[in-house]
Design a protein around this motif. Structure first.
Motif, PDB file in Angstrom:
ATOM      1  N   ARG A 280    -102.442 -35.059  17.888  1.00 27.47           N
ATOM      2  CA  ARG A 280    -103.597 -35.567  17.154  1.00 27.47           C
ATOM      3  C   ARG A 280    -104.654 -35.975  18.169  1.00 27.47           C
ATOM      4  NH1 ARG A 280    -101.283 -39.402  12.218  1.00 27.47           N
ATOM      5  NH2 ARG A 280    -100.118 -37.746  11.111  1.00 27.47           N
ATOM      6  N   LEU A 281    -105.711 -35.189  18.248  1.00 28.31           N
ATOM      7  CA  LEU A 281    -106.775 -35.441  19.216  1.00 28.31           C
ATOM      8  C   LEU A 281    -108.063 -35.771  18.479  1.00 28.31           C
ATOM      9  CD1 LEU A 281    -106.167 -32.525  21.772  1.00 28.31           C
ATOM     10  CD2 LEU A 281    -105.337 -34.882  21.907  1.00 28.31           C
ATOM     11  N   SER A 282    -108.782 -36.765  18.993  1.00 27.47           N
ATOM     12  CA  SER A 282    -110.062 -37.124  18.377  1.00 27.47           C
ATOM     13  C   SER A 282    -111.144 -36.117  18.726  1.00 27.47           C
ATOM     14  CB  SER A 282    -110.485 -38.525  18.829  1.00 27.47           C
ATOM     15  OG  SER A 282    -110.578 -38.582  20.250  1.00 27.47           O
ATOM     16  N   ASN A 283    -110.968 -35.419  19.838  1.00 28.68           N
ATOM     17  CA  ASN A 283    -111.960 -34.443  20.279  1.00 28.68           C
ATOM     18  C   ASN A 283    -111.253 -33.131  20.586  1.00 28.68           C
ATOM     19  OD1 ASN A 283    -114.384 -33.336  21.041  1.00 28.68           O
ATOM     20  ND2 ASN A 283    -114.311 -34.156  23.129  1.00 28.68           N
ATOM     21  N   LEU A 284    -110.945 -32.389  19.542  1.00 27.39           N
ATOM     22  CA  LEU A 284    -110.201 -31.142  19.686  1.00 27.39           C
ATOM     23  C   LEU A 284    -111.098 -30.066  20.292  1.00 27.39           C
ATOM     24  CD1 LEU A 284    -107.394 -29.903  18.934  1.00 27.39           C
ATOM     25  CD2 LEU A 284    -108.467 -29.079  16.831  1.00 27.39           C
TER      26      LEU A 284
END
Length: 503
Positions: A280-284
């Protein structure tokens, strides 16, 4: 040779210029080339792949999802006729079997196939080979040429490793790819051929992968759009720098779009993947987002059957503690700019143990301690500890190399143990390798993951399927260039017909 009025009168009948163009994929493998062509707007007429393993992946992704194993094995059986398999869109046999089927060839010719594409093995190919039918090395390229002659497509695309353009030149002989270019130019009604040296990283794949292509239009089609092939090789970097060979871009040259800082890296490709699946990345990264979500290439019935089954082909390979420690040493060497061959010093039979330790201390002299792996685990507190660890774990196999997060992947190969994860002490999964090739996660690889060395001569497991494939991003760019050329010819023919009717 056909006259231009023949083009206007026959080749573009039924106003097909805006329909999906029909293609055939020979030596199709798992379908990297087909995937790119599908995304470029082509529609599959037939694929031919002799390996049951690679063909299973192709069938599962392009023909229909394999839910009934018994039914699929019946279809894939050697006993199933080439005509029956061709009716489904995939022949799981040698190309020779298709060439021996007048019914299949006639059906393809009647469809007025727009593009025949594929990567015939060309290592032993020569123009003299046609006069020597016993030379097995020459058979497959000549079969490719024979298929083109029989089907008479409007365009042809050939892909192969970049070395094919270089072999034999030191001996003053033409390269196999030059010979294939000449043979294609003389094939059937003739083709205008443009050689190209392309790098996958210039087309949005996070991988340094140079490949050669031959991009050809049938002479009547080429004349319609004013295209002439060249003996000179177009290179993908010419879209970024000036060159003296081509005052204008060749009409069929794939458009390169990624250079310098725009080239995707290992971090872009697999930074969103953890050992358990998606992070889970905030900035994919844009590339990772595309790989996660892209199913635009899938036929509707495949997409409906596929659903969302989570991340596939992401099974970690098991390693011993000693192997994992060795991988951390490789990562430490990378970070400290120590030559990877240092790991092989303990295996020098002619050097005493004292001499080996002396060499190791010299090689490690500039390193910072404690020595850490890519995951931060301490592997040695001092140079002496690391020397003793290397003496214990040293190996002649120093070709393994850890990837760097901030660079594109080197060329993906067919073996699972040639590259080490940038930060984890393990090799890469099939899915991670597929990401470097630019296969979206919706593309599912089938059959077993890998195989023993003695079986690699005839088995094509998942890792080999990935390593042998044409990067879909590069195939898509080539497909778009060919599509635009063909549609340009269709438009020119339509305009010519309009003028004749108006006159």
């Amino acid at each position: 040779m056909f006259q231009l009025q023949h083009v206007a009168g026959m080749f573009w009948e039924n106003e097909r210029m805006f329909d999906n163009l029909k293609y055939v994929d020979l030596f199709a493998g798992c379908g990297g080339l087909s995937l790119g062509l599908e995304k470029a707007g082509f529609e599959l007429a037939l694929a031919v792949e002799k390996s049951p393993m690679a063909a299973e992946t192709f069938y599962h992704n392009f023909i229909e999802r394999i839910t009934d194993r018994t039914a699929y094995e019946r279809f894939a059986s050697e006993e199933t006729s080439v005509e029956e398999q061709a009716a489904k869109g995939l022949v799981i046999k040698e190309l020779e079997a298709v060439l021996e089927s007048p019914a299949v060839l006639k059906k393809l010719r009647d469809q007025q196939i727009d593009l025949v594409a594929g990567g015939p093995p060309c290592q032993g190919f020569s123009l003299a080979g046609r006069r020597n039918p016993d030379d097995v090395r020459n058979q497959l390229p000549w079969q490719f040429i024979e298929f083109v002659e029989a089907v008479n497509p409007k365009a042809v695309l050939v892909e192969n490793v970049s070395g094919m353009a270089q072999d034999f030149r030191k001996q003053g002989k033409a390269s196999p790819f030059d010979d294939l270019r000449i043979a294609l130019g003389e094939c059937g009604e003739g083709y205008e051929v443009q050689p190209a040296l392309l790098n996958a990283m210039h087309f949005g794949a996070p991988q340094h992968r140079p490949r050669v292509m031959l991009l050809a239009l049938r002479t009547d089609i080429a004349a319609t759009v004013g295209f002439e092939g060249s003996e000179h090789t177009w290179r993908s970097e010419y879209d970024s720098i000036e060159n003296l060979l081509f005052p204008e871009r060749p009409l069929v040259a794939p458009l390169a779009t990624h250079f310098d800082s725009e080239i995707f890296t290992v971090a872009d490709a697999i930074g969103d993947l953890s050992p358990k699946g998606y992070r889970r990345l905030s900035n994919l990264p844009d590339f990772a987002h595309e790989m996660r979500t892209d199913s635009s290439w899938m036929p509707v019935h495949i997409a409906e059957a596929a659903g969302r089954s989570g991340l596939t082909n992401h099974t970690l390979r098991k390693h011993t503690d000693a192997t994992a420690t060795r991988f951390r040493i490789y990562q430490f060497f990378r970070d400290q700019q120590i030559h990877p061959k240092t790991i092989g010093i303990p295996k020098q039979a002619e050097v005493s143990d004292a001499g080996k330790r002396k060499q190791l201390r010299a090689a490690l002299a500039g390193a910072s301690f404690p020595a850490k792996g890519g995951d931060g685990a301490i592997i040695a507190s001092s140079i002496n500890d690391l020397v003793e660890l290397i003496m214990e774990l040293g190996t002649k196999k120093h070709s393994q190399r850890p990837l760097a997060w901030n660079k594109p992947s080197p060329t993906v190969v067919s073996l699972p143990d040639d590259y080490v994860h940038p930060s984890e002490p393990r090799t890469l999964t099939v899915r991670e390798m597929a990401r470097f090739q630019s296969f979206p996660d919706s593309f599912e690889f089938r059959s077993k993951e890998t195989t023993g060395s003695h079986r690699r001569r005839f088995e094509v497991p998942q890792y080999t399927q990935v390593g042998n494939a044409v990067p879909p991003k590069m195939a898509e760019a080539a497909g778009k260039a060919m599509r635009e050329a063909l549609q340009g010819a269709a438009q020119a023919s339509s305009d010519s017909n309009g003028l004749k009717r108006a006159g």
